[in-house]
Scaffold this motif. Structure first.
Motif: not given
Ligand code: SF4
Length: 335
Positions: A180, A211, A321, A324
């Motif tokens: 990520s 996120l 989010y 990702p």
């Protein structure tokens, strides 16, 4: 350099949410199966070569070979001498400290110019190890408190570059976090290439907001305040520098089930009015089962994605989010 997207959108998903660039990642060469180790062997890591490799263009580096050492060769180790740590061949006493430091200083500058999105290091190596590398005391007893000599220069020179050891990537949470972070760093650099402006920074922050919240709520608020106080910075570049330092620190924090649950519930708030009773109950139930450890994160996330697409909720459509990294990596499928 912008590369071709590599991920195919799931049915019905807008392409802009699912296009992922091929990452460019530095790696300790032996991890790819190259026979560069002291014993003439390698340390091929199948997750890197067979899974992550489909999304990555590797930049393989073996510092020991690149300073001119042969394969096979005598082993090297870190040796404490007074307040200094040396890189030595214990059998012959040959000292490669100066050679490795000079090489590393030069090589990390070259690597910095390669636009890397991340770096994966071989654990325990006196050259490549990121942490807990054996340092031998004069009495011959090792302590695991060292850092590989090349890795140390790399981490100092590239403080925002996501860097991990292959051993830690066997932990699903650390693996997901690292990948990520690599995609985030890539998106940051792409944004910076379009131009560091206050508007671009705000757009970037908006896309990452949820996120970031999953990683650290307080850090997310600090980032928001930074952008809110933008006028206090002498230039957009100085604002971006401060933002990136805080962004990197927040993204390093590994999300928890609790923080994900908070974010999921927060997202539900945006679409709740458009759901009927059954849909609302089903979504709440999947989040509840995720929190109890009975469902992986991907289940409530996919359901949310479905509603965000169906209702075309503008603010959520662009949220990283919800998407990702390539879903084929199955990084959110673990219980
Ligand atoms: S750990 Fe680093 S120095 Fe050692 S063989 Fe692998 S790439 Fe080369």
């Amino acid at each position: 350099m912008m590369s071709q997207p590599i991920s195919t959108p799931p049915r019905g998903m807008p392409a802009e949410q699912t296009d992922f660039p091929r990452l460019r990642v530095g790696v300790s060469s032996c991890l790819l199966g190259n026979k560069v180790r002291f014993d003439g062997g390698h340390k091929r890591d199948s997750f890197l070569t067979d899974t992550l490799g489909r999304y990555v263009e590797w930049v393989a580096v073996c510092p020991e070979v690149e300073i001119g050492l042969g394969t096979p060769r005598e082993t090297l180790r870190l040796q404490r001498q007074g307040s200094h740590i040396r890189l030595l061949m214990p059998q012959s006493g040959a000292d490669y400290t100066a050679a490795m430091r000079a090489y590393a200083q030069r090589r990390v500058i070259e690597l910095d110019a390669e636009n890397l999105d991340g770096y994966i290091l071989k654990k325990d190596s006196p050259t490549c190890g990121m942490e807990r590398v054996r340092v031998y005391e004069p009495n011959g007893i090792p302590h695991r408190d060292g850092v590989g000599m090349f890795a140390q220069v790399l981490m100092r020179h590239c403080p925002h570059l996501p860097i991990e050891e292959e051993g830690r990537l066997h932990d699903p949470r650390l693996r997901e976090n690292f990948i990520s972070r690599m995609f985030a760093y890539r998106r940051w650099r792409e944004m910076a290439a379009r131009g560091i402006t206050r508007a671009n920074l705000i757009r970037f922050h908006e896309q990452y907001k949820f996120l970031l919240m999953a990683h650290n709520q307080e850090g997310t608020r600090r980032l928001g305040r930074l952008l809110g106080n933008a006028k206090q910075f002498p230039s957009d570049q100085s604002l971006a520098d401060a933002y990136l330092a805080e962004f990197t620190a927040v993204m390093r924090r590994v999300p928890t089930v609790r923080s994900h649950t908070n974010v999921l519930q927060h997202l539900v708030g945006y679409i709740s009015n458009q759901l009927d009773n059954d849909e609302r109950a089903e979504l709440a139930e999947t989040i509840h089962q995720y929190r109890r450890g009975l469902l992986p994160l991907i289940v409530p996330l996919m359901l949310l994605r479905h509603y965000v697409r169906k209702f075309k909720t503008p603010y959520l459509l662009g949220q990283v989010y919800l998407n990702p990294h390539p879903y084929e990596l199955a990084l959110l499928n673990q219980l």
